[in-house]
Design an enzyme around this catalytic site. Structure first.
Site, mmCIF file in Angstrom:
data_model
loop_
_atom_site.group_PDB
_atom_site.id
_atom_site.type_symbol
_atom_site.label_atom_id
_atom_site.label_comp_id
_atom_site.label_asym_id
_atom_site.label_seq_id
_atom_site.Cartn_x
_atom_site.Cartn_y
_atom_site.Cartn_z
ATOM 1 N N SER A 140 8.646 -3.771 0.247
ATOM 2 C CA SER A 140 8.092 -4.207 -1.027
ATOM 3 C C SER A 140 8.419 -5.645 -1.408
ATOM 4 O O SER A 140 8.981 -5.908 -2.454
ATOM 5 C CB SER A 140 8.615 -3.281 -2.135
ATOM 6 O OG SER A 140 7.926 -3.525 -3.338
ATOM 7 N N ARG A 163 4.639 10.238 -9.300
ATOM 8 C CA ARG A 163 4.473 10.284 -10.752
ATOM 9 C C ARG A 163 3.499 11.404 -11.149
ATOM 10 O O ARG A 163 3.699 12.099 -12.134
ATOM 11 C CB ARG A 163 3.972 8.916 -11.258
ATOM 12 C CG ARG A 163 4.214 8.664 -12.714
ATOM 13 C CD ARG A 163 4.307 7.169 -13.050
ATOM 14 N NE ARG A 163 3.151 6.423 -12.618
ATOM 15 C CZ ARG A 163 3.179 5.407 -11.750
ATOM 16 N NH1 ARG A 163 4.327 5.000 -11.242
ATOM 17 N NH2 ARG A 163 2.078 4.772 -11.409
ATOM 18 N N ALA A 196 0.835 -1.201 0.000
ATOM 19 C CA ALA A 196 0.000 0.000 0.000
ATOM 20 C C ALA A 196 0.871 1.252 0.000
ATOM 21 O O ALA A 196 0.673 2.174 -0.804
ATOM 22 C CB ALA A 196 -0.926 -0.016 1.208
ATOM 23 N N CYS A 212 2.899 -13.194 -0.542
ATOM 24 C CA CYS A 212 2.251 -14.423 -1.015
ATOM 25 C C CYS A 212 3.238 -15.432 -1.577
ATOM 26 O O CYS A 212 2.871 -16.574 -1.855
ATOM 27 C CB CYS A 212 1.207 -14.094 -2.071
ATOM 28 S SG CYS A 212 -0.114 -13.070 -1.416
ATOM 29 N N ASN A 222 -2.552 -2.857 -2.984
ATOM 30 C CA ASN A 222 -1.931 -2.166 -4.114
ATOM 31 C C ASN A 222 -2.874 -1.134 -4.727
ATOM 32 O O ASN A 222 -2.473 -0.016 -5.049
ATOM 33 C CB ASN A 222 -1.527 -3.180 -5.188
ATOM 34 C CG ASN A 222 -0.210 -3.848 -4.884
ATOM 35 O OD1 ASN A 222 0.844 -3.352 -5.244
ATOM 36 N ND2 ASN A 222 -0.241 -4.983 -4.183
ATOM 37 N N GLU A 241 9.858 3.147 7.129
ATOM 38 C CA GLU A 241 9.693 1.700 7.292
ATOM 39 C C GLU A 241 10.480 1.300 8.541
ATOM 40 O O GLU A 241 11.677 1.577 8.627
ATOM 41 C CB GLU A 241 10.196 0.973 6.045
ATOM 42 C CG GLU A 241 10.395 -0.527 6.205
ATOM 43 C CD GLU A 241 9.162 -1.254 6.718
ATOM 44 O OE1 GLU A 241 8.061 -1.020 6.191
ATOM 45 O OE2 GLU A 241 9.314 -2.051 7.684
#
Lengths: 475, 475
Positions: A41, A24, A14, A45, A331, A35
């Site tokens: 990142s 961007r 996220a 999974c 995401n 962090e």
């Protein structure tokens, strides 16, 4: 800078989606990501597939390197823990190795994720007991599984692996028997991974069937398949205690009726949103103890957003608040919030709770509301049908049984959810149902879908059409 | 009987679906099926797989035997040709071996299907020239391909194969080179089948790309793949003439620039509805020269229905008449008409033209309106995006490139159609797009779909989501 920075707590799906998208859209905006750990990142999974040996290196699981993040103009600060959010001051308090400081924000995104819960067990007392959460846990499990003489450090790749954990766990002789507590996604994926690693595997599920989110009819297919692959599946069997040996290494698990040897225990009994950071604030908490968010990912506090496993979402079917921590949700919400923060209000979207799972040769999928009690709690009058049909034309090699459950509301005939299991392209078929849910389709609509037919890929009547036909017949 | 019989012309998908459903809903109704030939209810789409050797026996392609049909209480009359429909009298004229008679009907269903067209070629003059249509054509091609010494009659199975054709075609030495005229579904499937049989295969397409219904971006992936499998793909290359040897066997095909050797020629240049039977009536004819039908499959003539390859349908996207002869359309319309005739008016449904195709290792899918001229002709202002994305998480073995095209209307942003190609579960993904089309979804809706993600089956952003994102960015 005229605008105060966009500050993000948590450098995973996220947070980095939001950071990248904001940068961007609005390159001049300062975007700072704090962090608390070393890793950013990574593909959560993918952890079972690293442990199972399908993925060779931990590095393969990293989506973005810190360098790549910085090249996007994002001010990434690892090992920086946000220890307080101060809504009145519009600042966060950040602790790093040397100091603690206040960081003002224009917009703030909480993307702190979730942590595994451990049920009744204290995971810290015995060696050989793990949850599967985070890169370091996968590395530790892999080290613990490996023959101490043959352990291959090269699989750890380039990242900042916790070497102390590795050193500690690789000292043990390889376990022969594993117990997995919890038959959810992690439990089933880990059962496969550990069978691949050659262990004797016991899977324990407290309730009557594994994979509760998929419904009983799917579990009834998966359970015998797991058994056929050598997994000892124990349903209706809570694990009451972990047993250790004299050296403090786990040696077994205890149930109401017996103790089963296990030199490795995986606890996969759920996760819980990481909201402690907000405990001193008046932020609104919702379903699943997650941070309540609106259509744009906004929390109840000014200029503060939340996304990913820590945040609630809106359910496609009920229109109500839900908490379904999944990768796409994180995401997508992050990306939407990045766009909103950069000036263009963008909805984080609704979620149907679509999920797919590999269980050895089987592909399982689910979406929407499958559980009838859950449906009733949302004011629906549910009815369901389960069918088994071929995945291809009967004469085409590879045709295999596919089981589909569809659930609808008896009054409106609206589709509420569905699940599927089979060995031949079953998983991606769930997307058909997910798409129908988003569009509030009825069972009749689904029965009339013009789905694909060609002998190698589908029979004339796709299994989903067969299920819709049968469910429609019950209305 | 108080009600006059339900009479059906044609014993294939549409006809037998209608007959079976009517009999089930209204067991006392007389249901009579006239089939002019010997074969009923066979899987047309399976013919290339019999020829290619994937399906062992012709019997495997039969869905229902005459005995099974009769066990359903249907009065099946094979070798009975309906030679006239008499709307004023509400009868059909039937010719069988011994006699010609008038059969009254209460309701009549025309399910006469379609026949292959041959383009500029006279298919009857040379040996070794075939269309692929009907069980007997597949049997004849197989006999023609086989070594005369080694021909195995057991593959013919139990059905009423035209033995004279077999005897004639099995006498020839096995062909080494084949020419396929037409790069549509049949052409591509037959290219694969003939490569499997060891032939040198030339595929000729009149226009610039094969597989026109799938759009150029899909063809641009399929063509090099066919070449990599040994198929000589000739685009922009009409075949102008078939060349024969002195014995009347085909020896090659001629194009504008050269003559290419071929001892086998497959002509797959399209099909045409079998409406001759109605030529003396005033029945309304629509798109594709097919019989015009309404929402319930009714033609312009009282109590007369049409379904399957002989009938028009209503397009999901345009709401207008279309003719897309495909298997599901026929089965569904037949079933609906059987229900309607039995007393419960049931819509035949709309079609999106969803189709999938296997081309060696590739799976291709298409649905809706892809061709921009076609879209403009229906009043849309089309814009499209084509992307290539992974089919799985990048780190998961088997991840492979998947190309997706989405087309939408620039004014309303409504999705109009899509196509997909890839080697990993690409085909069934088209169902997501087909479902979105039925529900009039916009590109933004599609971008917000909660589709499945798990490393073995899909990346976080499914290729369809990526395509929607890119197309949305163009709006």
């Amino acid at each position: 800078m005229s605008t105060r920075p966009f500050v993000i707590v948590g450098g995973d799906a996220a947070g980095l989606s939001a950071a990248s998208k904001c940068k961007r859209e609005e390159p001049d905006r300062d975007v700072i990501v704090f962090e608390k750990g070393n890793w950013i990142s990574y593909a959560h999974c993918g952890l079972p597939y690293f442990i199972g040996g399908v993925v060779d290196s931990l590095s393969d699981l990293l989506s973005l390197s810190p360098t790549q993040v910085r090249e996007r103009g994002i001010d990434l600060r690892r090992n920086h823990e946000v220890i307080a959010v101060n809504p009145a001051e519009q600042t966060v308090t950040v602790r790093c190795e040397k100091t603690t400081f206040e960081q003002p924000f224009g917009d703030l995104l909480i993307g702190t994720g979730a942590r595994p819960v451990s049920g009744p067990f204290d995971l810290s007392t015995l060696d050989g007991v793990f949850t599967v959460h985070g890169i370091d846990s996968a590395a530790a499990i892999d080290a613990y599984l490996s023959d101490p003489e043959a352990y291959d450090e090269s699989t750890l790749g380039e990242g900042p692996v916790d070497r102390d954990q590795i050193t500690h766990n690789r000292q043990f002789s390889s376990p022969h028997t594993a117990a997995i507590v919890g038959g959810g996604y992690v439990g089933v994926e880990m059962a496969e991974a550990l069978i691949e690693r050659g262990l004797d595997v016991h899977l324990f599920q407290r309730s009557g069937h594994i994979l509760p989110p998929f419904g009983d009819s799917i579990a009834a297919v998966v359970e015998p398949h797991l058994r056929s692959k050598g997994v000892h599946v124990h349903t209706n069997t809570p694990v009451t205690r972990l047993v250790g040996d004299d050296d403090g290494r786990v040696s077994g698990v205890q149930t109401a009726s017996e103790t089963i040897d296990a030199q490795l225990v995986i606890v996969g009994v759920g996760i819980r949103p990481n909201t402690d950071l907000l405990s001193e604030t008046e932020i609104s908490i919702g379903e699943g103890s997650a941070i309540r968010t609106d259509e744009y990912g906004r929390t109840s506090l000014q200029n503060i957003y939340a996304a990913g496993d820590v945040a609630t979402s809106t359910h496609t079917v009920t229109g109500e608040e839900t908490w379904v921590p999944l990768g796409l949700t994180a995401n997508r919400a992050g990306r939407a919030i990045g766009t909103t923060v950069a000036g263009t209000e963008t909805s984080v979207g609704e979620i149907a709770g679509t999920a797919v799972l590999k269980a050895f040769d089987l592909e399982c999928g689910r979406t929407g509301i499958i559980d009838k009690d859950d449906a009733r709690n949302h004011g629906f009058d549910p009815i369901s049908a389960t069918i088994t049909a071929g995945s291809r034309s009967g004469y085409y090699p590879g045709n295999s049984e596919t089981t589909v459950t569809l659930v609808c509301d008896q009054q409106t005939e609206r589709l509420l959810g569905g699940a599927i299991v089979g060995s031949d392209r079953a998983a991606v078929r769930i997307n058909t149902i997910a798409t129908a849910l988003q569009a509030d389709r009825t069972v009749s609509d689904v029965e009339q879908l013009d789905l694909a037919y060609a002998p190698p890929f589908s029979p004339v009547w796709d299994p989903i059409l067969v299920a819709a036909k049968v469910l429609n017949g019950k209305l």
